[in-house]
Design a protein around this motif. Structure first.
Motif, PDB file in Angstrom:
ATOM      1  N   GLY A 169       0.816  -1.207   0.000  1.00  0.00           N
ATOM      2  CA  GLY A 169       0.000   0.000   0.000  1.00  0.00           C
ATOM      3  C   GLY A 169       0.850   1.257   0.000  1.00  0.00           C
ATOM      4  N   PRO A 190      -1.885  -0.206  -5.417  1.00  0.00           N
ATOM      5  CA  PRO A 190      -2.878   0.084  -4.382  1.00  0.00           C
ATOM      6  C   PRO A 190      -2.540   1.405  -3.686  1.00  0.00           C
ATOM      7  N   HIS A 197      -6.878   0.786   0.526  1.00  0.00           N
ATOM      8  CA  HIS A 197      -5.929   0.891  -0.592  1.00  0.00           C
ATOM      9  C   HIS A 197      -6.558   0.359  -1.882  1.00  0.00           C
ATOM     10  N   PRO A 198      -7.533   1.060  -2.446  1.00  0.00           N
ATOM     11  CA  PRO A 198      -8.068   0.597  -3.727  1.00  0.00           C
ATOM     12  C   PRO A 198      -6.964   0.538  -4.777  1.00  0.00           C
ATOM     13  N   VAL A 199      -7.063  -0.455  -5.640  1.00  0.00           N
ATOM     14  CA  VAL A 199      -6.062  -0.630  -6.694  1.00  0.00           C
ATOM     15  C   VAL A 199      -6.383   0.332  -7.844  1.00  0.00           C
ATOM     16  N   ALA A 217      -9.337  -2.884  -2.144  1.00  0.00           N
ATOM     17  CA  ALA A 217      -8.278  -3.715  -1.574  1.00  0.00           C
ATOM     18  C   ALA A 217      -7.805  -3.112  -0.268  1.00  0.00           C
TER      19      ALA A 217
END
Length: 364
Positions: A169, A190, A197-199, A217
């Motif tokens: 992250g 991410p 932590h969006p990708v 994520a």
């Protein structure tokens, strides 16, 4: 073993992942157990060793395998396979592609990339982690992977790459990654947003890099300038004190996990005090808006009810309700409908590109 690997692919697909033939072949071919020779820690903290009966069933499950702890906290792992599959699919790896991986981990992801036909350089700032990944790749007979001990921000190399994938992250994208990326290249990373932590898929353009959301994520955070605070940073995750319900449930049935993440992302795009928080007597963290103290505010549950605390409880409840109403009135936009331009921010001595001005597109 064949049954275990067949079951493994079924579990990855069960999470809603569509495996391409190439990805399915890679997951079936690479022996995951070789990359955790000393065992791993399960989510509940229990250590599982190769001699344990649950070792292989867990290795070939859709679970994260934590392989190193630092003061009791995970600092290296083999990621959830379904998430790995989504990220590898988004990376769009073709045979012959040159790929840089930030975060070697166990070496398993690099092995999958090599099996897809890529030439891989994987770096990790932890020398012992890099050494174990190198040994595991050799034991698995994987060619085409170079493992280096290097700082992820600078990468320790001047080579150029067609693709860059980040498996830790981060708060933003290092300029050094963009410097090493071919003009039509792609970064999958991410990036911190509202405590998760969006990708993101990041490409360069005439006006600088731009980001699109791939999937939700949660990752262990990197160290150093890659996690620097910046003007758009959300508050860090928190634990809230005693709370009172200040808005009733609005959805029956409650939002499922993916829709709740969609709401969470939208709330974070619209309000910088959004993060996640642990709530008393609840066994998970929730979407939360924190006041300036960072220890009070409002939390919205998947059914739309709001719990709040602190002197500004009424105001933060109203904000949470308004954010949920806005998301609903727009047709519950999915996370993948968001795009952002990126700007340089973070530590002035080691800046990072961070998302700014998130906007919705019509594209699902």
């Amino acid at each position: 073993m064949e049954d275990a690997r067949r079951h493994y692919l079924d579990q990855i697909r069960r999470d809603g992942v569509t495996l391409t033939p190439a990805l399915a072949a890679a997951f079936a071919a690479v022996p995951r157990e070789v990359f955790v020779p000393d065992g791993f820690h399960r989510g509940d903290g229990r250590r599982v060793l190769p001699a344990d009966p649950e070792f292989l069933p867990t290795v070939y499950s859709n679970d994260v395998l934590v392989t190193k702890l630092n003061e009791g906290r995970p600092c290296s792992s083999s990621s959830q396979p379904s998430l790995m599959a989504i990220m590898l699919d988004a990376l769009d790896v073709r045979p012959g592609a040159r790929v840089l991986e930030i975060g070697a981990g166990t070496g398993y992801n690099a092995a999958l990339l090599a099996t897809l036909g890529a030439t891989v350089t994987t770096v990790d700032v932890q020398a012992d982690v890099a050494d174990r990944a190198r040994s595991a790749l050799a034991r698995a007979g994987i060619d085409g992977v170079r493992v280096s001990t290097a700082d992820g921000y600078t990468t320790g190399s001047d080579d150029r790459y067609d693709r860059i994938i980040v498996t830790v992250g981060v708060a933003g994208v290092s300029p050094h990654w963009l410097d090493r990326l071919e003009p039509d290249g792609l970064i999958v990373a991410p990036v911190e947003h509202a405590g998760t932590h969006p990708v993101l898929a990041v490409r360069t353009g005439a006006d600088g890099p731009a980001a699109a959301v791939v999937c939700p994520a949660g990752f262990m955070s990197a160290a150093g300038p890659l996690t620097a605070r910046h003007r758009g940073s959300h508050p860090p995750p928190a634990t809230l004190g005693d709370m009172t319900e200040t808005a009733p449930a609005r959805w029956d049935p409650a939002l499922d996990a993916l829709a709740y993440r969609d709401l969470w992302f939208a709330a974070g795009a619209w309000h910088r005090r959004v993060t996640h928080a642990a709530v008393p007597s609840r066994d998970q963290s929730y979407l939360a808006l924190l006041d300036d103290s960072g220890s009070a505010g409002a939390a919205m549950l998947p059914d739309g009810s709001v719990l709040s605390s602190g002197p500004d409880a009424e105001r933060y409840t109203a904000v949470a309700v308004a954010l949920a109403g806005r998301w609903w009135s727009l047709g519950r936009p999915p996370m993948r409908a968001w795009r952002a331009v990126m700007t340089l921010d973070g530590d002035p001595a080691a800046p990072i590109w961070v998302p700014r001005a998130w906007h919705l597109t019509r594209r699902p």
